[in-house]
Write a protein that holds these residues in place. Structure first.
Motif, PDB file in Angstrom:
ATOM      1  N   UNK A  19       0.829  -1.194   0.000  1.00  0.00           N
ATOM      2  CA  UNK A  19       0.000   0.000   0.000  1.00  0.00           C
ATOM      3  C   UNK A  19       0.872   1.256   0.000  1.00  0.00           C
ATOM      4  N   UNK A  20       0.549   2.188  -0.855  1.00  0.00           N
ATOM      5  CA  UNK A  20       1.240   3.473  -0.904  1.00  0.00           C
ATOM      6  C   UNK A  20       0.698   4.352   0.220  1.00  0.00           C
ATOM      7  N   UNK A  21       1.611   4.938   1.007  1.00  0.00           N
ATOM      8  CA  UNK A  21       1.204   5.828   2.097  1.00  0.00           C
ATOM      9  C   UNK A  21       1.887   7.174   1.925  1.00  0.00           C
ATOM     10  N   UNK A  22       1.245   8.223   2.399  1.00  0.00           N
ATOM     11  CA  UNK A  22       1.810   9.576   2.314  1.00  0.00           C
ATOM     12  C   UNK A  22       2.764   9.860   3.461  1.00  0.00           C
ATOM     13  N   UNK A  23       2.440   9.368   4.644  1.00  0.00           N
ATOM     14  CA  UNK A  23       3.207   9.661   5.848  1.00  0.00           C
ATOM     15  C   UNK A  23       3.367   8.358   6.638  1.00  0.00           C
ATOM     16  N   UNK A  24       4.571   7.775   6.605  1.00  0.00           N
ATOM     17  CA  UNK A  24       4.805   6.475   7.235  1.00  0.00           C
ATOM     18  C   UNK A  24       4.511   6.529   8.739  1.00  0.00           C
ATOM     19  N   UNK A  25       4.902   7.585   9.415  1.00  0.00           N
ATOM     20  CA  UNK A  25       4.641   7.690  10.847  1.00  0.00           C
ATOM     21  C   UNK A  25       3.163   7.648  11.170  1.00  0.00           C
ATOM     22  N   UNK A  26       2.379   8.397  10.426  1.00  0.00           N
ATOM     23  CA  UNK A  26       0.925   8.421  10.637  1.00  0.00           C
ATOM     24  C   UNK A  26       0.319   7.043  10.351  1.00  0.00           C
ATOM     25  N   UNK A  27       0.754   6.431   9.249  1.00  0.00           N
ATOM     26  CA  UNK A  27       0.212   5.119   8.884  1.00  0.00           C
ATOM     27  C   UNK A  27       0.585   4.058   9.910  1.00  0.00           C
ATOM     28  N   UNK A  28       1.839   4.053  10.356  1.00  0.00           N
ATOM     29  CA  UNK A  28       2.252   3.076  11.360  1.00  0.00           C
ATOM     30  C   UNK A  28       1.470   3.244  12.651  1.00  0.00           C
ATOM     31  N   UNK A  29       1.266   4.466  13.070  1.00  0.00           N
ATOM     32  CA  UNK A  29       0.495   4.712  14.286  1.00  0.00           C
ATOM     33  C   UNK A  29      -0.904   4.097  14.152  1.00  0.00           C
ATOM     34  N   UNK A  30      -1.533   4.272  12.997  1.00  0.00           N
ATOM     35  CA  UNK A  30      -2.873   3.737  12.772  1.00  0.00           C
ATOM     36  C   UNK A  30      -2.867   2.200  12.748  1.00  0.00           C
ATOM     37  N   UNK A  31      -1.968   1.622  11.953  1.00  0.00           N
ATOM     38  CA  UNK A  31      -1.946   0.164  11.833  1.00  0.00           C
ATOM     39  C   UNK A  31      -1.554  -0.523  13.141  1.00  0.00           C
ATOM     40  N   UNK A  32      -0.632   0.068  13.890  1.00  0.00           N
ATOM     41  CA  UNK A  32      -0.176  -0.543  15.142  1.00  0.00           C
ATOM     42  C   UNK A  32      -1.124  -0.219  16.296  1.00  0.00           C
ATOM     43  N   UNK A  33      -1.392   1.062  16.542  1.00  0.00           N
ATOM     44  CA  UNK A  33      -2.170   1.469  17.720  1.00  0.00           C
ATOM     45  C   UNK A  33      -3.670   1.256  17.567  1.00  0.00           C
ATOM     46  N   UNK A  34      -4.182   1.381  16.364  1.00  0.00           N
ATOM     47  CA  UNK A  34      -5.632   1.279  16.159  1.00  0.00           C
ATOM     48  C   UNK A  34      -6.045  -0.103  15.646  1.00  0.00           C
ATOM     49  N   UNK A  35      -5.306  -0.627  14.649  1.00  0.00           N
ATOM     50  CA  UNK A  35      -5.706  -1.902  14.047  1.00  0.00           C
ATOM     51  C   UNK A  35      -5.017  -3.115  14.669  1.00  0.00           C
ATOM     52  N   UNK A  36      -4.022  -2.907  15.544  1.00  0.00           N
ATOM     53  CA  UNK A  36      -3.420  -4.009  16.277  1.00  0.00           C
ATOM     54  C   UNK A  36      -2.353  -4.801  15.538  1.00  0.00           C
ATOM     55  N   UNK A  37      -1.791  -4.238  14.481  1.00  0.00           N
ATOM     56  CA  UNK A  37      -0.693  -4.888  13.772  1.00  0.00           C
ATOM     57  C   UNK A  37       0.624  -4.583  14.491  1.00  0.00           C
ATOM     58  N   UNK A  38       1.686  -5.314  14.136  1.00  0.00           N
ATOM     59  CA  UNK A  38       3.020  -5.077  14.680  1.00  0.00           C
ATOM     60  C   UNK A  38       3.931  -4.692  13.518  1.00  0.00           C
ATOM     61  N   UNK A  39       4.742  -3.659  13.715  1.00  0.00           N
ATOM     62  CA  UNK A  39       5.689  -3.227  12.692  1.00  0.00           C
ATOM     63  C   UNK A  39       6.868  -4.201  12.635  1.00  0.00           C
ATOM     64  N   UNK A  40       7.345  -4.481  11.427  1.00  0.00           N
ATOM     65  CA  UNK A  40       8.500  -5.360  11.252  1.00  0.00           C
ATOM     66  C   UNK A  40       9.755  -4.726  11.846  1.00  0.00           C
ATOM     67  N   UNK A  41      10.606  -5.535  12.431  1.00  0.00           N
ATOM     68  CA  UNK A  41      11.855  -5.050  13.021  1.00  0.00           C
ATOM     69  C   UNK A  41      12.759  -4.396  11.974  1.00  0.00           C
ATOM     70  N   UNK A  42      12.670  -4.842  10.737  1.00  0.00           N
ATOM     71  CA  UNK A  42      13.544  -4.342   9.683  1.00  0.00           C
ATOM     72  C   UNK A  42      12.983  -3.108   8.973  1.00  0.00           C
ATOM     73  N   UNK A  43      11.786  -2.652   9.357  1.00  0.00           N
ATOM     74  CA  UNK A  43      11.121  -1.542   8.672  1.00  0.00           C
ATOM     75  C   UNK A  43      11.932  -0.256   8.689  1.00  0.00           C
ATOM     76  N   UNK A  44      11.741   0.542   7.646  1.00  0.00           N
ATOM     77  CA  UNK A  44      12.404   1.843   7.554  1.00  0.00           C
ATOM     78  C   UNK A  44      11.345   2.933   7.445  1.00  0.00           C
TER      79      UNK A  44
END
Length: 132
Positions: A19-44
């Motif tokens: 998925x193309x995102x405009x702001x990685x920080x905003x998207x990660x906050x949503x996917x992790x804090x709201x949807x309950x996903x975990x960010x990969x350790x290798x993510x940039x």
């Protein structure tokens, strides 16, 4: 007469949308804090994978995809997930409905991507044959 060779096909393992995102920080906050996903350790800051149980979604800042992509994620219990997402503040576009293919709900992320979360159709509810 020659014996035909068996048709060899490579087994597919799984599919993981990007998925193309405009702001990685905003998207990660949503996917992790709201949807309950975990960010990969290798993510940039430009590319990562968010995962929850057996589901994985790649996020790419500014490339690889188009805004407004739709994807399907099969879940164990869409009714329980709906309650979880109501409590966490997810942007629910469509509450669960009972369709011939699944008991399904739609959630939207900050970039307008729509995730269709669905479990098996419910036997205790009539089917909505009209779809949406």
């Amino acid at each position: 007469m020659t014996t035909p060779l068996p048709e060899l096909k490579t087994r597919f393992e799984h599919a993981s949308p990007i998925l193309r995102v405009k702001d990685m920080g905003r998207s990660l906050k949503y996917y992790v804090d709201v949807l309950g996903f975990k960010n990969a350790d290798w993510g940039t800051d430009l590319f990562t994978s968010v995962n929850r149980d057996g589901a994985g979604i790649y996020l790419c800042q500014g490339g690889q995809g188009m805004p407004g992509t739709w994807l399907w994620v099969g879940v164990e219990d869409a009714a329980a997930l709906y309650a979880e997402y109501q409590a966490s503040g997810a942007k629910i576009r469509m509450p669960p409905g009972n369709y011939p293919w699944a008991y399904e709900m739609h959630v939207e992320d900050p970039d307008g991507h729509v995730i269709r979360f669905g479990s098996e159709p419910r036997a205790d509810l009539p089917l909505d044959e009209a779809g949406f």
